[in-house]
Design a protein around this motif. Structure first.
Motif, PDB file in Angstrom:
ATOM      1  N   GLY A 113      16.374 -24.718  16.709  1.00  0.00           N
ATOM      2  CA  GLY A 113      17.425 -23.956  15.949  1.00  0.00           C
ATOM      3  C   GLY A 113      17.966 -22.917  16.493  1.00  0.00           C
ATOM      4  N   ALA A 114      17.480 -22.573  17.685  1.00  0.00           N
ATOM      5  CA  ALA A 114      18.471 -21.432  18.222  1.00  0.00           C
ATOM      6  C   ALA A 114      19.722 -22.242  18.771  1.00  0.00           C
ATOM      7  CB  ALA A 114      17.689 -21.145  19.572  1.00  0.00           C
ATOM      8  N   VAL A 115      20.882 -21.030  18.679  1.00  0.00           N
ATOM      9  CA  VAL A 115      22.056 -21.357  18.859  1.00  0.00           C
ATOM     10  C   VAL A 115      22.782 -20.626  20.399  1.00  0.00           C
ATOM     11  CG1 VAL A 115      22.747 -22.027  16.669  1.00  0.00           C
ATOM     12  CG2 VAL A 115      22.947 -19.515  17.350  1.00  0.00           C
ATOM     13  N   LEU A 116      22.128 -19.744  20.786  1.00  0.00           N
ATOM     14  CA  LEU A 116      22.414 -19.122  21.928  1.00  0.00           C
ATOM     15  C   LEU A 116      21.281 -18.983  23.002  1.00  0.00           C
ATOM     16  CD1 LEU A 116      24.769 -17.296  23.300  1.00  0.00           C
ATOM     17  CD2 LEU A 116      23.597 -15.463  21.879  1.00  0.00           C
ATOM     18  N   VAL A 117      21.813 -18.957  24.455  1.00  0.00           N
ATOM     19  CA  VAL A 117      20.686 -18.920  25.401  1.00  0.00           C
ATOM     20  C   VAL A 117      21.018 -17.441  26.222  1.00  0.00           C
ATOM     21  CG1 VAL A 117      19.496 -19.971  27.379  1.00  0.00           C
ATOM     22  CG2 VAL A 117      20.162 -21.279  25.623  1.00  0.00           C
ATOM     23  N   ASN A 118      19.982 -16.737  25.984  1.00  0.00           N
ATOM     24  CA  ASN A 118      20.165 -15.318  26.509  1.00  0.00           C
ATOM     25  C   ASN A 118      19.386 -15.177  28.012  1.00  0.00           C
ATOM     26  OD1 ASN A 118      20.686 -12.357  27.297  1.00  0.00           O
ATOM     27  ND2 ASN A 118      19.588 -11.801  25.492  1.00  0.00           N
ATOM     28  N   ASP A 119      19.948 -15.340  29.237  1.00  0.00           N
ATOM     29  CA  ASP A 119      19.174 -15.685  30.548  1.00  0.00           C
ATOM     30  C   ASP A 119      19.534 -14.614  31.282  1.00  0.00           C
ATOM     31  OD1 ASP A 119      18.063 -16.316  32.844  1.00  0.00           O
ATOM     32  OD2 ASP A 119      18.896 -18.230  33.091  1.00  0.00           O
ATOM     33  N   VAL A 120      18.698 -13.635  31.387  1.00  0.00           N
ATOM     34  CA  VAL A 120      18.769 -12.444  32.145  1.00  0.00           C
ATOM     35  C   VAL A 120      19.039 -12.628  33.624  1.00  0.00           C
ATOM     36  CG1 VAL A 120      17.514 -10.677  30.509  1.00  0.00           C
ATOM     37  CG2 VAL A 120      16.494 -11.829  32.835  1.00  0.00           C
ATOM     38  N   VAL A 142      25.464 -14.280  30.468  1.00  0.00           N
ATOM     39  CA  VAL A 142      25.268 -14.389  31.802  1.00  0.00           C
ATOM     40  C   VAL A 142      24.920 -13.053  32.105  1.00  0.00           C
ATOM     41  CG1 VAL A 142      26.145 -14.740  34.188  1.00  0.00           C
ATOM     42  CG2 VAL A 142      26.796 -16.370  32.211  1.00  0.00           C
ATOM     43  N   MET A 143      23.804 -12.523  32.675  1.00  0.00           N
ATOM     44  CA  MET A 143      23.749 -10.876  33.139  1.00  0.00           C
ATOM     45  C   MET A 143      23.760 -10.871  34.502  1.00  0.00           C
ATOM     46  SD  MET A 143      20.201  -8.731  31.935  1.00  0.00           S
ATOM     47  CE  MET A 143      19.682  -8.694  33.795  1.00  0.00           C
ATOM     48  N   ASP A 189      26.874  -9.548  30.518  1.00  0.00           N
ATOM     49  CA  ASP A 189      26.067  -8.680  30.327  1.00  0.00           C
ATOM     50  C   ASP A 189      25.920  -7.869  31.606  1.00  0.00           C
ATOM     51  OD1 ASP A 189      23.955  -6.946  30.063  1.00  0.00           O
ATOM     52  OD2 ASP A 189      22.831  -8.276  28.726  1.00  0.00           O
ATOM     53  N   PRO A 190      26.160  -6.553  31.721  1.00  0.00           N
ATOM     54  CA  PRO A 190      26.347  -5.827  32.806  1.00  0.00           C
ATOM     55  C   PRO A 190      24.636  -5.523  33.371  1.00  0.00           C
ATOM     56  CG  PRO A 190      26.790  -4.285  31.148  1.00  0.00           C
ATOM     57  CD  PRO A 190      26.971  -5.779  30.512  1.00  0.00           C
ATOM     58  N   GLY A 191      23.720  -6.012  32.456  1.00  0.00           N
ATOM     59  CA  GLY A 191      22.448  -5.731  33.008  1.00  0.00           C
ATOM     60  C   GLY A 191      21.881  -4.267  33.174  1.00  0.00           C
ATOM     61  N   LEU A 192      21.951  -3.482  32.215  1.00  0.00           N
ATOM     62  CA  LEU A 192      21.725  -2.058  32.353  1.00  0.00           C
ATOM     63  C   LEU A 192      20.157  -2.111  32.332  1.00  0.00           C
ATOM     64  CD1 LEU A 192      23.628  -0.780  29.194  1.00  0.00           C
ATOM     65  CD2 LEU A 192      24.260  -0.334  31.730  1.00  0.00           C
ATOM     66  N   GLY A 193      19.586  -1.263  33.416  1.00  0.00           N
ATOM     67  CA  GLY A 193      18.416  -1.245  33.553  1.00  0.00           C
ATOM     68  C   GLY A 193      17.929  -2.102  34.603  1.00  0.00           C
ATOM     69  N   LEU A 219      28.262  -8.402  26.018  1.00  0.00           N
ATOM     70  CA  LEU A 219      27.105  -8.039  25.472  1.00  0.00           C
ATOM     71  C   LEU A 219      26.548  -6.711  26.135  1.00  0.00           C
ATOM     72  CD1 LEU A 219      24.498  -8.384  23.336  1.00  0.00           C
ATOM     73  CD2 LEU A 219      23.676  -9.889  25.258  1.00  0.00           C
ATOM     74  N   VAL A 220      26.106  -5.935  25.495  1.00  0.00           N
ATOM     75  CA  VAL A 220      25.681  -4.428  26.073  1.00  0.00           C
ATOM     76  C   VAL A 220      24.282  -4.388  25.473  1.00  0.00           C
ATOM     77  CG1 VAL A 220      25.918  -2.015  26.042  1.00  0.00           C
ATOM     78  CG2 VAL A 220      28.031  -3.481  26.247  1.00  0.00           C
ATOM     79  N   ALA A 221      23.361  -4.193  26.333  1.00  0.00           N
ATOM     80  CA  ALA A 221      21.842  -4.139  26.086  1.00  0.00           C
ATOM     81  C   ALA A 221      21.332  -3.006  26.705  1.00  0.00           C
ATOM     82  CB  ALA A 221      21.200  -5.557  26.503  1.00  0.00           C
ATOM     83  N   ALA A 222      21.552  -1.804  25.860  1.00  0.00           N
ATOM     84  CA  ALA A 222      21.163  -0.331  26.251  1.00  0.00           C
ATOM     85  C   ALA A 222      19.778  -0.063  25.578  1.00  0.00           C
ATOM     86  CB  ALA A 222      22.054   0.610  26.213  1.00  0.00           C
ATOM     87  N   SER A 223      19.451  -0.688  24.535  1.00  0.00           N
ATOM     88  CA  SER A 223      18.259  -0.273  23.409  1.00  0.00           C
ATOM     89  C   SER A 223      17.186   0.306  24.510  1.00  0.00           C
ATOM     90  CB  SER A 223      17.968  -1.428  22.668  1.00  0.00           C
ATOM     91  OG  SER A 223      17.126  -0.820  21.587  1.00  0.00           O
TER      92      SER A 223
END
Length: 286
Positions: A113-120, A142-143, A189-193, A219-223
């Motif tokens: 049921g997932a609809v998106l693949v987030n591959d670092v 794409v990170m 995704d710029p891959g912060l960190g 996508l920005v992933a700074a959390s």
């Protein structure tokens, strides 16, 4: 393809007139921010539903920590952690993404049921990933990635971090497109960190317009990441623990939304959900 806010839209996903909020569910015992809190399937599903209730537009489920120094789990264990949580959330109508570097996990999560693949790794960690994504037609994050962080901060040396991140992301996106993934389904995704120190992360955030020029939703992933700890460090240089960086995360979310990010990925949703809505209201008042 652009939506009303000019952030771009992703084929196969809902559209929003503001920056979307992606909530994080770590089904791991060793996440840097909340390790072990949602390791049980029932607790993880409940947490994901809670994030959706607080304003998450998508929920990103991962079963493998990517913090610096983390040791990889085997495929069977990652599947055991991830697939039941994806299935449980999707059954409740939640828009689910799967955070994985393994093609088999992506494939089974999409079937659940997932609809998106987030591959670092942007498809670099598993050669089978891009064929699976292309065959299923799933949107793909794409990170910017320079390798696994088991040895710490891998190759975090730059002469011009913004130019190098943009160039390396562009090259990776070209490889993803060549593998058959449709351009309207690619997110960057710029891959912060990841292979970056605090100064690099802040510089990239200050130049998100350069990333937009690559032509894909961002996508920005700074959390809760280390660079926020450095920003918030007290006079003695002591950095607050990850779970005390949520206000700073919401500030980055507002800045990223104002800069046109398609989505922000966060652990604590409520403050960021408010932040992106305020950013949209200010845009609408122009």
């Amino acid at each position: 393809m652009k939506n009303l806010s000019g952030r771009g839209e992703v084929a196969g996903l809902p559209t929003w007139d503001r920056c979307a909020v992606m909530g994080v569910v770590n089904v791991t015992p060793d996440s840097f921010s909340d390790g072990g809190r949602w390791f049980d399937t029932t607790a993880a599903v409940k947490h994901g539903l809670g994030l959706a209730a607080e304003g998450a537009d998508l929920v990103d489920v991962g079963g493998e920590s990517t913090r610096p120094g983390a040791t990889r789990v085997d495929e069977a264990e990652e599947l055991r952690r991830v697939v039941p949580v994806v299935r449980g959330l999707a059954a409740e109508g939640v828009t689910v993404s799967v955070d994985t570097m393994r093609a088999a996990v992506a494939e089974q999560a999409l079937a659940a049921g997932a609809v998106l693949v987030n591959d670092v790794s942007g498809g670099l960690a598993d050669p089978a990933m891009l064929p699976v994504v292309a065959a299923t037609g799933a949107p793909f994050v794409v990170m910017h990635w320079r390798g696994l962080l088991e040895g710490g901060n891998v190759r975090g040396v730059y002469e011009d971090v913004v130019t190098e991140v943009c160039d390396e992301l562009h090259a990776r996106v070209e490889a993803v497109l060549a593998a058959g993934v449709a351009p309207e389904r690619v997110v960057i995704d710029p891959g912060l960190g990841f292979s970056k120190d605090a100064e690099h992360d802040l510089t990239v955030l200050a130049h998100l317009d350069r990333l937009h020029a690559l032509g894909h939703p961002l996508l920005v992933a700074a959390s809760r990441k280390r660079f926020l700890g450095h920003v918030l460090a007290g006079p003695g240089g002591t950095t607050p623990p990850a779970r005390e960086r949520d206000a700073a995360t919401a500030a980055v979310s507002a800045l990223a939304a104002h800069a046109g990010a398609w989505a922000v990925r966060v652990h604590e949703v409520r403050a960021t959900a408010d932040a992106v809505r305020v950013a949209r209201a200010v845009e609408g008042a122009r």
